[in-house]
Design an enzyme around this catalytic site. Sequence first.
Site, PDB file in Angstrom:
ATOM      1  N   ASP A 119     -10.070  -3.676  -5.838  1.00  0.00           N
ATOM      2  CA  ASP A 119     -10.360  -3.850  -4.413  1.00  0.00           C
ATOM      3  C   ASP A 119     -11.273  -5.041  -4.160  1.00  0.00           C
ATOM      4  O   ASP A 119     -11.834  -5.626  -5.093  1.00  0.00           O
ATOM      5  CB  ASP A 119     -11.028  -2.595  -3.854  1.00  0.00           C
TER       6      ASP A 119
ATOM      7  N   TYR B 129     -13.480   1.268 -17.235  1.00  0.00           N
ATOM      8  CA  TYR B 129     -14.235   0.669 -16.144  1.00  0.00           C
ATOM      9  C   TYR B 129     -15.724   0.954 -16.345  1.00  0.00           C
ATOM     10  O   TYR B 129     -16.099   1.968 -16.937  1.00  0.00           O
ATOM     11  CB  TYR B 129     -13.831   1.280 -14.801  1.00  0.00           C
TER      12      TYR B 129
END
Length: 259
Positions: free
Chosen positions: A56, A114
Amino acid sequence: MVKGLRYKAIIMYDGTQFSGFQVQPDQRTVQGELEKALADLAKGVKVRVHGAGRTDAGVHSRGQIIHFDFPFEIDPVGLMIGMNAKTTAEITISNLIRVDDSFHARYMAKGKRYSYRVYNSRFKDPFLRHYSYHHRYPMNKAKVEQALDRLTGTHDFTSFASTHSDKEDKIRTIYKASVEVNEETGEWIFTFTGNGFLYNMIRIIIGTLLQVADGRREPEEITTIIAKKERESAGPTASPVGLCMEEVYYTLKDIPGFE
């Protein structure tokens, strides 16, 4: 497009000034910048870039994987140098190789790792504002670790997925979830490794974990939140600034925590 001229690359990027990875109309994106660079190198021929994941706006990467088909043969090192010369300082191609034309960066991925950084201090640090989310309230590491233990394993993560998620199947496996605290800098580094993550999943998990960390929730509530399968039962969606795609795995044996 000439068959067989497929390239795989590892790219790093600072997502601060990008509207995410994926191309969007009238928006500056990582994919768009890469495709512009490749078109210049390919003498105007459009080259489509495929990424392992869609980060994003504001999200960073140290290990995004891409592939693309180049219209003519070129030495990988020369192509990597050319791409780095054509992109801004926000993007670096750190590795580039030729691969078989059956390789697909997204569909062949077996897992991803992540990290999410939280700066825990009373006042903000202006030098961390794009890379670490500021949380001013005292945090309890033992309770956070208890909550992380309840998140690991295979679950239906509907409660931790954005209502805008386009995935019907929300069952995912988190192989490993951990947190390390740098006492000198005040940064908490969360790490999540799994077979896949839903839209906003990690950011919602972090928003919930911060509630556990500062005492607004108890670690045991994680189990209840998962069972409810309702987005409103979990915490808020944390800022994108602390999130970074660290690594993409293409063989199961390489995934930390996979058994």
